[in-house]
Write a protein that holds these residues in place. Structure first.
Motif, PDB file in Angstrom:
ATOM      1  N   ASN A 116       3.003   5.714  -5.676  1.00  0.00           N
ATOM      2  CA  ASN A 116       2.667   5.799  -7.350  1.00  0.00           C
ATOM      3  C   ASN A 116       1.943   6.373  -7.760  1.00  0.00           C
ATOM      4  N   ARG A 117       0.682   7.147  -6.850  1.00  0.00           N
ATOM      5  CA  ARG A 117      -0.344   7.504  -6.825  1.00  0.00           C
ATOM      6  C   ARG A 117      -0.437   9.001  -6.654  1.00  0.00           C
ATOM      7  N   LEU A 118       0.673   9.942  -5.965  1.00  0.00           N
ATOM      8  CA  LEU A 118       0.835  10.395  -4.978  1.00  0.00           C
ATOM      9  C   LEU A 118       1.927  11.625  -6.232  1.00  0.00           C
ATOM     10  N   ALA A 119       2.643  10.615  -6.996  1.00  0.00           N
ATOM     11  CA  ALA A 119       3.481  10.795  -7.800  1.00  0.00           C
ATOM     12  C   ALA A 119       2.519  11.364  -8.734  1.00  0.00           C
ATOM     13  N   LYS A 120       2.014  10.801  -9.544  1.00  0.00           N
ATOM     14  CA  LYS A 120       1.243  10.843 -11.094  1.00  0.00           C
ATOM     15  C   LYS A 120       0.021  12.206 -10.356  1.00  0.00           C
ATOM     16  N   GLU A 121      -0.485  12.369  -9.496  1.00  0.00           N
ATOM     17  CA  GLU A 121      -1.268  13.254  -8.721  1.00  0.00           C
ATOM     18  C   GLU A 121      -0.537  15.145  -9.200  1.00  0.00           C
ATOM     19  N   GLY A 122       1.289  14.616  -8.763  1.00  0.00           N
ATOM     20  CA  GLY A 122       2.367  15.879  -8.908  1.00  0.00           C
ATOM     21  C   GLY A 122       2.125  16.557  -7.727  1.00  0.00           C
ATOM     22  N   LYS A 123       1.583  16.035  -6.869  1.00  0.00           N
ATOM     23  CA  LYS A 123       2.153  16.183  -5.335  1.00  0.00           C
ATOM     24  C   LYS A 123       3.518  15.931  -4.717  1.00  0.00           C
ATOM     25  N   LEU A 124       3.998  14.510  -5.163  1.00  0.00           N
ATOM     26  CA  LEU A 124       5.013  13.868  -4.190  1.00  0.00           C
ATOM     27  C   LEU A 124       6.215  14.190  -5.487  1.00  0.00           C
TER      28      LEU A 124
ATOM     29  N   GLY B  97       1.165  -1.579   0.146  1.00  0.00           N
ATOM     30  CA  GLY B  97       0.039   0.218   0.499  1.00  0.00           C
ATOM     31  C   GLY B  97       0.795   1.370  -0.350  1.00  0.00           C
ATOM     32  N   HIS B  98       1.335   1.571   0.989  1.00  0.00           N
ATOM     33  CA  HIS B  98       3.138   2.402   0.910  1.00  0.00           C
ATOM     34  C   HIS B  98       3.515   2.420  -0.826  1.00  0.00           C
ATOM     35  N   MET B  99       3.695   1.900  -1.307  1.00  0.00           N
ATOM     36  CA  MET B  99       4.176   1.545  -2.835  1.00  0.00           C
ATOM     37  C   MET B  99       2.898   2.673  -3.649  1.00  0.00           C
ATOM     38  N   GLU B 100       2.379   1.424  -3.322  1.00  0.00           N
ATOM     39  CA  GLU B 100       0.928   2.337  -4.182  1.00  0.00           C
ATOM     40  C   GLU B 100       0.328   3.721  -4.003  1.00  0.00           C
ATOM     41  N   ASN B 101       0.720   4.123  -2.500  1.00  0.00           N
ATOM     42  CA  ASN B 101       0.227   5.251  -2.660  1.00  0.00           C
ATOM     43  C   ASN B 101       1.872   6.426  -3.172  1.00  0.00           C
TER      44      ASN B 101
ATOM     45  N   LYS C 281      13.076   8.510 -18.528  1.00  0.00           N
ATOM     46  CA  LYS C 281      13.553   8.408 -19.838  1.00  0.00           C
ATOM     47  C   LYS C 281      14.594   7.688 -19.178  1.00  0.00           C
ATOM     48  N   ILE C 282      16.246   7.718 -18.030  1.00  0.00           N
ATOM     49  CA  ILE C 282      16.398   6.765 -18.119  1.00  0.00           C
ATOM     50  C   ILE C 282      16.403   5.718 -16.831  1.00  0.00           C
ATOM     51  N   SER C 283      15.520   5.003 -16.728  1.00  0.00           N
ATOM     52  CA  SER C 283      15.134   4.316 -15.775  1.00  0.00           C
ATOM     53  C   SER C 283      14.896   2.831 -17.205  1.00  0.00           C
ATOM     54  N   LYS C 284      15.474   1.904 -16.780  1.00  0.00           N
ATOM     55  CA  LYS C 284      14.686   0.556 -18.387  1.00  0.00           C
ATOM     56  C   LYS C 284      13.316  -0.182 -17.471  1.00  0.00           C
ATOM     57  N   THR C 285      13.923  -0.298 -15.890  1.00  0.00           N
ATOM     58  CA  THR C 285      12.521  -0.910 -15.083  1.00  0.00           C
ATOM     59  C   THR C 285      11.868  -0.248 -14.336  1.00  0.00           C
ATOM     60  N   LYS C 286      10.610  -0.398 -14.750  1.00  0.00           N
ATOM     61  CA  LYS C 286       9.253   1.078 -14.024  1.00  0.00           C
ATOM     62  C   LYS C 286       8.953  -0.320 -12.256  1.00  0.00           C
ATOM     63  N   ILE C 287       8.743   0.604 -11.756  1.00  0.00           N
ATOM     64  CA  ILE C 287       8.356  -0.263  -9.857  1.00  0.00           C
ATOM     65  C   ILE C 287       7.343  -0.522 -10.342  1.00  0.00           C
TER      66      ILE C 287
ATOM     67  N   ALA D  60       1.368   2.790   5.211  1.00  0.00           N
ATOM     68  CA  ALA D  60       2.409   2.110   6.627  1.00  0.00           C
ATOM     69  C   ALA D  60       2.883   3.466   7.119  1.00  0.00           C
ATOM     70  N   VAL D  61       2.404   4.516   7.085  1.00  0.00           N
ATOM     71  CA  VAL D  61       1.894   5.716   8.088  1.00  0.00           C
ATOM     72  C   VAL D  61       0.831   5.563   9.174  1.00  0.00           C
ATOM     73  N   ALA D  62      -0.425   5.607   8.652  1.00  0.00           N
ATOM     74  CA  ALA D  62      -1.650   4.731   9.068  1.00  0.00           C
ATOM     75  C   ALA D  62      -1.678   3.681  10.148  1.00  0.00           C
ATOM     76  N   ALA D  63      -0.899   2.570   9.514  1.00  0.00           N
ATOM     77  CA  ALA D  63      -0.333   2.032  10.565  1.00  0.00           C
ATOM     78  C   ALA D  63       0.420   1.805  11.609  1.00  0.00           C
ATOM     79  N   LYS D  64       1.149   3.054  12.035  1.00  0.00           N
ATOM     80  CA  LYS D  64       2.398   3.208  12.636  1.00  0.00           C
ATOM     81  C   LYS D  64       3.969   2.037  12.472  1.00  0.00           C
ATOM     82  N   ILE D  65       4.074   1.478  11.168  1.00  0.00           N
ATOM     83  CA  ILE D  65       4.804   1.405  10.832  1.00  0.00           C
ATOM     84  C   ILE D  65       6.421   2.337  10.502  1.00  0.00           C
ATOM     85  N   PHE D  66       5.784   3.031  10.568  1.00  0.00           N
ATOM     86  CA  PHE D  66       6.485   4.525   9.404  1.00  0.00           C
ATOM     87  C   PHE D  66       5.856   5.676  10.446  1.00  0.00           C
ATOM     88  N   GLU D  67       6.826   6.481  11.021  1.00  0.00           N
ATOM     89  CA  GLU D  67       6.513   8.169  11.607  1.00  0.00           C
ATOM     90  C   GLU D  67       6.457   8.938  10.533  1.00  0.00           C
TER      91      GLU D  67
END
Length: 149
Positions: free
Chosen positions: A71-79, A65-69, A143-149, A115-122
């Motif tokens: 990617n979502r925030l990056a696509k939205e231009g927020k991250l 969920g952390h990784m999905e979040n 443009k420089i990454s061959k493999t996408k996450i 992960a933040v909501a579950a207190k795995i991260f602060e």
């Protein structure tokens, strides 16, 4: 001696002309730059959180969920930038650089991370003033990454 002074002046002048950049007003507006080419972001340090009882399966779910979040925030231009720290003795886990100017707005964004909501991260947040060119990192990275996450 006059010849040497003239050649030195000529080479300095040529060097200065080669290194001049042209102000791009359209680009400056696109990335939200101020007159200095800078803008305000919110810098976030993710630290190890207080949840030490999550099972391996739960942790895997939170990290997914952390990784999905991210990617979502990056696509939205927020991250703008995110990434993990290497092993360290400060319990630093990673960073986020948010495209917003207030800690309150960034708190709402970081709260969407499972992960933040579950207190795995602060999350520790602070305003940060940096080059507006940072807004182009994701575009360049694609443009420089061959493999996408």
């Amino acid at each position: 001696m006059k010849k040497l002074a003239f050649l030195l002046l000529l080479s300095v002048s040529a060097f200065a002309q080669e290194n001049q950049t042209t102000y791009d007003e359209k680009l400056a507006k696109e990335v939200g730059a101020d007159q200095y080419g800078m803008k305000t972001y919110v810098f976030c340090i993710l630290k190890t959180g207080s949840n030490t009882t999550a099972t391996k399966e739960e942790r895997n779910k939170y990290f997914e969920g952390h990784m999905e979040n991210i990617n979502r925030l990056a696509k939205e231009g927020k991250l703008v930038v995110a990434g993990p720290f290497m092993k360290n003795d400060r319990n630093y886990r990673g960073i986020f650089i948010f495209n917003c100017s207030t800690v309150e707005e960034a708190q709402k964004l970081v709260a969407t991370d499972p992960a933040v909501a579950a207190k795995i991260f602060e999350a520790e947040l602070t305003p940060w003033y940096c080059s507006a060119a940072l807004m182009k990192v994701s575009e360049i990275h694609d443009k420089i990454s061959k493999t996408k996450i």
